[in-house]
Motif scaffolding. Sequence first.
Motif, PDB file in Angstrom:
ATOM      1  N   ALA A   1       0.836  -1.204   0.000  1.00 25.38           N
ATOM      2  CA  ALA A   1       0.000   0.000   0.000  1.00 25.38           C
ATOM      3  C   ALA A   1       0.872   1.257   0.000  1.00 25.38           C
ATOM      4  O   ALA A   1       0.565   2.230  -0.706  1.00 25.38           O
ATOM      5  CB  ALA A   1      -0.940  -0.006   1.207  1.00 25.38           C
ATOM      6  N   PHE A   2       1.947   1.254   0.756  1.00 23.30           N
ATOM      7  CA  PHE A   2       2.805   2.436   0.838  1.00 23.30           C
ATOM      8  C   PHE A   2       3.742   2.546  -0.362  1.00 23.30           C
ATOM      9  O   PHE A   2       3.730   3.538  -1.086  1.00 23.30           O
ATOM     10  CB  PHE A   2       3.617   2.412   2.136  1.00 23.30           C
ATOM     11  CG  PHE A   2       4.507   3.603   2.317  1.00 23.30           C
ATOM     12  CD1 PHE A   2       3.978   4.837   2.653  1.00 23.30           C
ATOM     13  CD2 PHE A   2       5.882   3.492   2.158  1.00 23.30           C
ATOM     14  CE1 PHE A   2       4.804   5.943   2.817  1.00 23.30           C
ATOM     15  CE2 PHE A   2       6.714   4.584   2.328  1.00 23.30           C
ATOM     16  CZ  PHE A   2       6.169   5.817   2.658  1.00 23.30           C
TER      17      PHE A   2
ATOM     18  N   ASP B   1       1.327   1.545  -3.987  1.00 26.40           N
ATOM     19  CA  ASP B   1       0.135   2.363  -4.234  1.00 26.40           C
ATOM     20  C   ASP B   1       0.396   3.859  -4.067  1.00 26.40           C
ATOM     21  O   ASP B   1      -0.050   4.658  -4.882  1.00 26.40           O
ATOM     22  CB  ASP B   1      -1.014   1.941  -3.317  1.00 26.40           C
ATOM     23  CG  ASP B   1      -1.471   0.509  -3.565  1.00 26.40           C
ATOM     24  OD1 ASP B   1      -1.111  -0.070  -4.615  1.00 26.40           O
ATOM     25  OD2 ASP B   1      -2.182  -0.036  -2.706  1.00 26.40           O
ATOM     26  N   ILE B   2       1.110   4.248  -3.027  1.00 24.45           N
ATOM     27  CA  ILE B   2       1.348   5.675  -2.770  1.00 24.45           C
ATOM     28  C   ILE B   2       2.582   6.183  -3.501  1.00 24.45           C
ATOM     29  O   ILE B   2       2.534   7.217  -4.168  1.00 24.45           O
ATOM     30  CB  ILE B   2       1.448   5.948  -1.257  1.00 24.45           C
ATOM     31  CG1 ILE B   2       0.094   5.657  -0.602  1.00 24.45           C
ATOM     32  CG2 ILE B   2       1.882   7.399  -0.995  1.00 24.45           C
ATOM     33  CD1 ILE B   2       0.095   5.734   0.910  1.00 24.45           C
TER      34      ILE B   2
ATOM     35  N   GLN C   1       1.599  14.288  -2.985  1.00 26.16           N
ATOM     36  CA  GLN C   1       1.083  12.911  -2.997  1.00 26.16           C
ATOM     37  C   GLN C   1       1.074  12.329  -1.585  1.00 26.16           C
ATOM     38  O   GLN C   1       0.115  11.683  -1.170  1.00 26.16           O
ATOM     39  CB  GLN C   1       1.929  12.038  -3.935  1.00 26.16           C
ATOM     40  CG  GLN C   1       1.579  10.584  -3.966  1.00 26.16           C
ATOM     41  CD  GLN C   1       0.350  10.279  -4.797  1.00 26.16           C
ATOM     42  OE1 GLN C   1      -0.228  11.155  -5.438  1.00 26.16           O
ATOM     43  NE2 GLN C   1      -0.076   9.045  -4.773  1.00 26.16           N
ATOM     44  N   LEU C   2       2.149  12.548  -0.864  1.00 27.04           N
ATOM     45  CA  LEU C   2       2.252  12.026   0.501  1.00 27.04           C
ATOM     46  C   LEU C   2       1.252  12.706   1.433  1.00 27.04           C
ATOM     47  O   LEU C   2       0.554  12.046   2.203  1.00 27.04           O
ATOM     48  CB  LEU C   2       3.681  12.198   1.023  1.00 27.04           C
ATOM     49  CG  LEU C   2       4.725  11.332   0.322  1.00 27.04           C
ATOM     50  CD1 LEU C   2       6.131  11.841   0.606  1.00 27.04           C
ATOM     51  CD2 LEU C   2       4.574   9.872   0.724  1.00 27.04           C
TER      52      LEU C   2
ATOM     53  N   GLN D   1      -1.552  14.149   0.638  1.00 24.26           N
ATOM     54  CA  GLN D   1      -2.902  13.705   0.270  1.00 24.26           C
ATOM     55  C   GLN D   1      -3.219  12.329   0.847  1.00 24.26           C
ATOM     56  O   GLN D   1      -4.385  11.981   1.023  1.00 24.26           O
ATOM     57  CB  GLN D   1      -3.066  13.682  -1.249  1.00 24.26           C
ATOM     58  CG  GLN D   1      -3.148  15.048  -1.867  1.00 24.26           C
ATOM     59  CD  GLN D   1      -3.171  14.997  -3.385  1.00 24.26           C
ATOM     60  OE1 GLN D   1      -3.205  13.936  -3.993  1.00 24.26           O
ATOM     61  NE2 GLN D   1      -3.125  16.170  -4.012  1.00 24.26           N
ATOM     62  N   ASN D   2      -2.197  11.561   1.151  1.00 22.15           N
ATOM     63  CA  ASN D   2      -2.380  10.228   1.726  1.00 22.15           C
ATOM     64  C   ASN D   2      -2.123  10.223   3.236  1.00 22.15           C
ATOM     65  O   ASN D   2      -1.839   9.176   3.818  1.00 22.15           O
ATOM     66  CB  ASN D   2      -1.481   9.217   1.017  1.00 22.15           C
ATOM     67  CG  ASN D   2      -2.031   8.837  -0.335  1.00 22.15           C
ATOM     68  OD1 ASN D   2      -2.898   7.985  -0.424  1.00 22.15           O
ATOM     69  ND2 ASN D   2      -1.560   9.504  -1.385  1.00 22.15           N
ATOM     70  N   ASP D   3      -2.206  11.411   3.847  1.00 20.27           N
ATOM     71  CA  ASP D   3      -2.076  11.570   5.306  1.00 20.27           C
ATOM     72  C   ASP D   3      -0.749  11.068   5.854  1.00 20.27           C
ATOM     73  O   ASP D   3      -0.682  10.509   6.948  1.00 20.27           O
ATOM     74  CB  ASP D   3      -3.243  10.881   6.030  1.00 20.27           C
ATOM     75  CG  ASP D   3      -4.576  11.516   5.691  1.00 20.27           C
ATOM     76  OD1 ASP D   3      -4.627  12.758   5.592  1.00 20.27           O
ATOM     77  OD2 ASP D   3      -5.548  10.767   5.509  1.00 20.27           O
ATOM     78  N   ILE D   4       0.315  11.274   5.094  1.00 16.62           N
ATOM     79  CA  ILE D   4       1.652  10.900   5.539  1.00 16.62           C
ATOM     80  C   ILE D   4       2.390  12.179   5.918  1.00 16.62           C
ATOM     81  O   ILE D   4       2.454  13.129   5.134  1.00 16.62           O
ATOM     82  CB  ILE D   4       2.399  10.115   4.450  1.00 16.62           C
ATOM     83  CG1 ILE D   4       1.652   8.802   4.194  1.00 16.62           C
ATOM     84  CG2 ILE D   4       3.849   9.871   4.842  1.00 16.62           C
ATOM     85  CD1 ILE D   4       2.086   8.054   2.995  1.00 16.62           C
TER      86      ILE D   4
END
Length: 122
Positions: free
Chosen positions: A25-26, A29-30, A86-87, A89-92
Amino acid sequence: MAFQFQGFDHIQLSAPVDSEEKARAFFSDILGMNEIPKPDNLKKRGGVWFEVGTQQLHIGIQKDFSPAQKAHPAFQVKNLDGLREQLIQNDIDVIDDEPLEGANRFYVQDPFGNRIEFLERI
């Protein structure tokens, strides 16, 4: 000298048992890294491998896992600002650090707490 270094073949990061899906996923996908198959004789160890340019990133399963908080790989990228977005937006969480001459950079933690640096040469 009888030998010569030609660069890195792969980097390995550790992850806890049964964490392959979180790794996919990380990293896939991300971050958009392509997963590559592990050799059949190594599949029983668990983990997952990814292609990073001409090198590889191996996520190895470690029973007594402890994240790497200081030691880290540094991935050179194009469009560091796009990766930052991108990060986010993915709550990272993106962690800025002191400037590095000739590069823009930041750090993140993978889903297992390993430190990872991303940089873009300027």
